[in-house]
Scaffold this motif. Sequence first.
Motif, PDB file in Angstrom:
ATOM      1  N   SER A   1      -8.025   8.347 -17.887  1.00 33.17           N
ATOM      2  CA  SER A   1      -7.325   7.103 -17.526  1.00 33.17           C
ATOM      3  C   SER A   1      -7.826   6.539 -16.203  1.00 33.17           C
ATOM      4  O   SER A   1      -8.024   7.277 -15.242  1.00 33.17           O
ATOM      5  N   GLN A   2      -7.977   5.224 -16.187  1.00 39.06           N
ATOM      6  CA  GLN A   2      -8.397   4.540 -14.958  1.00 39.06           C
ATOM      7  C   GLN A   2      -7.561   3.286 -14.782  1.00 39.06           C
ATOM      8  O   GLN A   2      -7.410   2.495 -15.710  1.00 39.06           O
ATOM      9  N   VAL A   3      -6.997   3.133 -13.599  1.00 37.41           N
ATOM     10  CA  VAL A   3      -6.221   1.933 -13.275  1.00 37.41           C
ATOM     11  C   VAL A   3      -6.839   1.286 -12.040  1.00 37.41           C
ATOM     12  O   VAL A   3      -7.075   1.959 -11.034  1.00 37.41           O
ATOM     13  N   ILE A   4      -7.121   0.011 -12.152  1.00 37.13           N
ATOM     14  CA  ILE A   4      -7.725  -0.731 -11.032  1.00 37.13           C
ATOM     15  C   ILE A   4      -6.730  -1.790 -10.549  1.00 37.13           C
ATOM     16  O   ILE A   4      -6.266  -2.626 -11.330  1.00 37.13           O
ATOM     17  N   ILE A   5      -6.403  -1.736  -9.253  1.00 35.19           N
ATOM     18  CA  ILE A   5      -5.476  -2.712  -8.660  1.00 35.19           C
ATOM     19  C   ILE A   5      -6.246  -3.606  -7.697  1.00 35.19           C
ATOM     20  O   ILE A   5      -6.892  -3.121  -6.760  1.00 35.19           O
ATOM     21  N   SER A   6      -6.183  -4.900  -7.938  1.00 36.00           N
ATOM     22  CA  SER A   6      -6.843  -5.856  -7.030  1.00 36.00           C
ATOM     23  C   SER A   6      -5.833  -6.928  -6.628  1.00 36.00           C
ATOM     24  O   SER A   6      -4.823  -7.131  -7.310  1.00 36.00           O
ATOM     25  N   SER A   7      -6.103  -7.611  -5.522  1.00 33.94           N
ATOM     26  CA  SER A   7      -5.156  -8.651  -5.084  1.00 33.94           C
ATOM     27  C   SER A   7      -5.885  -9.804  -4.410  1.00 33.94           C
ATOM     28  O   SER A   7      -6.999  -9.654  -3.908  1.00 33.94           O
TER      29      SER A   7
ATOM     30  N   LEU B   1      -3.755  -3.861  -0.020  1.00 34.54           N
ATOM     31  CA  LEU B   1      -2.751  -4.829  -0.468  1.00 34.54           C
ATOM     32  C   LEU B   1      -1.977  -5.380   0.732  1.00 34.54           C
ATOM     33  O   LEU B   1      -1.878  -4.718   1.766  1.00 34.54           O
ATOM     34  N   PRO B   2      -1.397  -6.569   0.596  1.00 36.79           N
ATOM     35  CA  PRO B   2      -0.702  -7.183   1.740  1.00 36.79           C
ATOM     36  C   PRO B   2       0.713  -6.658   1.946  1.00 36.79           C
ATOM     37  O   PRO B   2       1.242  -5.890   1.140  1.00 36.79           O
ATOM     38  N   VAL B   3       1.326  -7.107   3.030  1.00 34.80           N
ATOM     39  CA  VAL B   3       2.748  -6.861   3.303  1.00 34.80           C
ATOM     40  C   VAL B   3       3.501  -8.094   2.842  1.00 34.80           C
ATOM     41  O   VAL B   3       3.093  -9.223   3.127  1.00 34.80           O
ATOM     42  N   ILE B   4       4.588  -7.891   2.091  1.00 34.25           N
ATOM     43  CA  ILE B   4       5.377  -9.026   1.610  1.00 34.25           C
ATOM     44  C   ILE B   4       6.840  -8.830   1.984  1.00 34.25           C
ATOM     45  O   ILE B   4       7.234  -7.756   2.462  1.00 34.25           O
ATOM     46  N   GLU B   5       7.656  -9.842   1.743  1.00 34.89           N
ATOM     47  CA  GLU B   5       9.101  -9.722   1.909  1.00 34.89           C
ATOM     48  C   GLU B   5       9.727  -9.546   0.531  1.00 34.89           C
ATOM     49  O   GLU B   5       9.335 -10.199  -0.433  1.00 34.89           O
ATOM     50  N   GLY B   6      10.710  -8.644   0.452  1.00 40.41           N
ATOM     51  CA  GLY B   6      11.381  -8.427  -0.830  1.00 40.41           C
ATOM     52  C   GLY B   6      12.406  -7.324  -0.734  1.00 40.41           C
ATOM     53  O   GLY B   6      12.652  -6.763   0.335  1.00 40.41           O
ATOM     54  N   ALA B   7      13.013  -7.003  -1.884  1.00 44.19           N
ATOM     55  CA  ALA B   7      13.962  -5.890  -1.965  1.00 44.19           C
ATOM     56  C   ALA B   7      13.169  -4.633  -2.297  1.00 44.19           C
ATOM     57  O   ALA B   7      12.579  -4.525  -3.371  1.00 44.19           O
TER      58      ALA B   7
ATOM     59  N   ASN C   1       0.846  -1.209   0.000  1.00 50.71           N
ATOM     60  CA  ASN C   1       0.000   0.000   0.000  1.00 50.71           C
ATOM     61  C   ASN C   1       0.876   1.252   0.000  1.00 50.71           C
ATOM     62  O   ASN C   1       0.601   2.221  -0.710  1.00 50.71           O
ATOM     63  N   GLU C   2       1.944   1.178   0.799  1.00 45.92           N
ATOM     64  CA  GLU C   2       2.882   2.298   0.893  1.00 45.92           C
ATOM     65  C   GLU C   2       3.607   2.506  -0.437  1.00 45.92           C
ATOM     66  O   GLU C   2       3.818   3.636  -0.882  1.00 45.92           O
ATOM     67  N   ILE C   3       3.968   1.393  -1.074  1.00 41.41           N
ATOM     68  CA  ILE C   3       4.634   1.460  -2.381  1.00 41.41           C
ATOM     69  C   ILE C   3       3.746   2.199  -3.387  1.00 41.41           C
ATOM     70  O   ILE C   3       4.192   3.117  -4.074  1.00 41.41           O
TER      71      ILE C   3
ATOM     72  N   LEU D   1      13.621  -2.658  -5.603  1.00 36.17           N
ATOM     73  CA  LEU D   1      13.228  -3.415  -6.791  1.00 36.17           C
ATOM     74  C   LEU D   1      11.708  -3.517  -6.914  1.00 36.17           C
ATOM     75  O   LEU D   1      11.151  -3.380  -8.011  1.00 36.17           O
ATOM     76  N   VAL D   2      11.039  -3.755  -5.779  1.00 40.73           N
ATOM     77  CA  VAL D   2       9.570  -3.858  -5.802  1.00 40.73           C
ATOM     78  C   VAL D   2       8.959  -2.507  -6.178  1.00 40.73           C
ATOM     79  O   VAL D   2       7.984  -2.444  -6.935  1.00 40.73           O
ATOM     80  N   TYR D   3       9.561  -1.418  -5.684  1.00 39.60           N
ATOM     81  CA  TYR D   3       9.099  -0.080  -6.073  1.00 39.60           C
ATOM     82  C   TYR D   3       9.242   0.094  -7.589  1.00 39.60           C
ATOM     83  O   TYR D   3       8.317   0.538  -8.262  1.00 39.60           O
TER      84      TYR D   3
END
Length: 259
Positions: free
Chosen positions: A164-170, A133-139, A107-109, A142-144
């Motif tokens: 423009s419309q962007v929809i993010i789902s998880s 969105l969830p919290v994950i482990e990663g670099a 979410n922060e990203i 790179l994820v940004y």
Amino acid sequence: DISEQKFFTEELGRQVKERTLELERSNEDLMQFAHVTSHDLKEPARKVQTYADKLVNEFGKRIPKEGAAYVSKIQDATRRMFSMIDGVLNYSSITSEEHTIEQIDLNEIVNNIESDIELLISEKKGVIQREKLPVIEGAHILVYQLFFNILSNSFKFSKKELNSQVIISSSLEKKDGVEFVKIKIKDNGIGFDKKQADKLFSAFSRLHPKDKFQGTGLGLALCKKIVERHGGSIVADGKENEGATFTVFLPIKQSQKFI
């Protein structure tokens, strides 16, 4: 017999090991070459940019209309050159550098990306709709970069006549006992021909003319590298003039401290 089979197995193992080491050395040399060459290319490109700017600033009013158009083309080409050089540097650093694994709030990203591309979103009269969105482990870096490239592309390749419309789902999924987050990023942009979906993730591949849409052709290739480095995958789906959907699978947890 058994001794011959053992000999062939050991010989095959030795050859595979040697070939792997050769490939690793070759990849390292290639990445180093890309890094050094990119740095060396920046200096002449900077000189071209400087003198083109000087022409405009110092002699702008005296340059005929046709000449001004030529100088403008030089400036645009130089900007694209810098963009490509930075793209090559980013692409080579993904392979050559080691990154620390940490907790990442997706979410922060997205919040940070939304802030960083605020002008682009505003220009396209755009909006991002998303679920939590969830919290994950990663670099983190790179994820940004991964989501920055996908989201900025979604707005860049938009339709002129449509906001423009962007929809993010998880959602969460399990594969072979490993828990993944499945993130879908769907836009209402110009889309692409489904037959060319695989080309999207090839380095320097461009599906749209450079005079209409700026870019290096490295952004999505970089995304594929980042996702695979995290043990995940990425796929694209879409239709011409009907938008695109990028689906990213990333493990919730990493088994290493560095990648």
